[in-house]
Design a protein around this motif. Structure first.
Motif, PDB file in Angstrom:
ATOM      1  N   PHE A  27      38.027  28.007  84.219  1.00 50.70           N
ATOM      2  CA  PHE A  27      39.165  28.834  84.604  1.00 50.70           C
ATOM      3  C   PHE A  27      39.324  28.794  86.109  1.00 50.70           C
ATOM      4  N   THR A  28      40.571  28.966  86.534  1.00 49.83           N
ATOM      5  CA  THR A  28      40.893  29.012  87.937  1.00 49.83           C
ATOM      6  C   THR A  28      41.538  30.351  88.259  1.00 49.83           C
ATOM      7  N   VAL A  29      41.324  30.795  89.487  1.00 49.29           N
ATOM      8  CA  VAL A  29      41.871  32.076  89.950  1.00 49.29           C
ATOM      9  C   VAL A  29      42.760  31.774  91.150  1.00 49.29           C
ATOM     10  N   ASN A  30      44.038  32.147  91.039  1.00 50.88           N
ATOM     11  CA  ASN A  30      44.966  31.910  92.140  1.00 50.88           C
ATOM     12  C   ASN A  30      46.122  32.894  92.077  1.00 50.88           C
ATOM     13  N   VAL A  31      46.707  33.167  93.224  1.00 48.23           N
ATOM     14  CA  VAL A  31      47.782  34.147  93.303  1.00 48.23           C
ATOM     15  C   VAL A  31      49.087  33.589  92.756  1.00 48.23           C
ATOM     16  N   VAL A  32      49.234  32.274  92.711  1.00 41.12           N
ATOM     17  CA  VAL A  32      50.425  31.669  92.110  1.00 41.12           C
ATOM     18  C   VAL A  32      50.574  32.130  90.661  1.00 41.12           C
ATOM     19  N   ALA A  33      49.457  32.372  89.997  1.00 42.95           N
ATOM     20  CA  ALA A  33      49.469  32.775  88.586  1.00 42.95           C
ATOM     21  C   ALA A  33      50.041  34.176  88.377  1.00 42.95           C
ATOM     22  N   ARG A  34      50.407  34.871  89.451  1.00 43.58           N
ATOM     23  CA  ARG A  34      51.065  36.169  89.297  1.00 43.58           C
ATOM     24  C   ARG A  34      52.462  35.984  88.717  1.00 43.58           C
ATOM     25  N   ALA A  45      41.615  28.463  81.185  1.00 49.30           N
ATOM     26  CA  ALA A  45      42.359  29.685  81.470  1.00 49.30           C
ATOM     27  C   ALA A  45      42.728  29.702  82.940  1.00 49.30           C
ATOM     28  N   VAL A  46      43.726  30.501  83.244  1.00 51.17           N
ATOM     29  CA  VAL A  46      44.127  30.725  84.627  1.00 51.17           C
ATOM     30  C   VAL A  46      44.382  32.224  84.774  1.00 51.17           C
TER      31      VAL A  46
END
Length: 176
Positions: free
Chosen positions: A86-93, A121-122
């Motif tokens: 999984f990746t965590v990024n603010v674009v996924a908002r 997952a993101v």
């Protein structure tokens, strides 16, 4: 009962927070979980684990190089076990970028890594301007302005959908 390793790469600590929630979900299902930063993962004896999960944050459009280095050094073991990423990024908002098939950083991950985890997952991350050094604060603020995100330097905005994190934790439990 499975033994599950969660390896994480975090910039400001939010990816670790997500990993800790995954750990809670997985342990409720009576599995054992060990959390390890990617910088220490080579000494984790990967063969001891039944499943391996890697979570990585984005900063300035990239995952840290150490994530890819770890994957390449350990491809044989990773390919032999059920795995998740999984990746965590603010674009996924943004709704149109919050799924693995629509998130640009999951796409970049696939282009750069030949590892094919079974689950993806993101998760949307967090903005906390007060935590950032001067230059990061200015650059992130500019990026947020360009992408219509929060720009007030007093902002602390957590965009993570915790229910989605819980769902992903249950999917990890069911991986075979």
């Amino acid at each position: 009962m499975a033994s599950i390793l969660i390896i994480y790469s975090t910039t400001d600590g939010h990816t670790l927070k997500i990993c800790q929630r995954l750990q809670q979900v997985i342990e409720r299902e009576h599995h054992r979980v060990e959390l390890v930063p990617v910088s220490e993962a080579d000494s984790a004896e990967l063969n001891r684990f039944d499943k391996i999960v890697i979570g990585a944050s984005i900063r300035y459009g990239k995952h840290r190089p150490e994530v890819f280095d770890f994957i390449e050094r350990n491809r044989k073991v990773l390919d032999s076990k059920p795995g998740a990423f999984f990746t965590v990024n603010v674009v996924a908002r943004k709704l149109e970028k919050n799924r693995p098939e629509t998130n640009p950083y999951v796409k970049k991950f696939h282009k750069k890594s030949s590892w094919q985890p079974r689950q993806l997952a993101v998760f949307a991350g967090k903005i906390d301007y007060q935590k950032y050094c001067f230059w990061d604060r200015q650059i992130i603020r500019l990026i947020m302005w360009m992408t219509k995100g929060p720009t007030d330097l007093k902002t602390v905005a957590e965009f993570t959908n915790w229910e989605e994190v819980e769902v992903f934790g249950r999917r990890i439990c069911m991986m075979e």
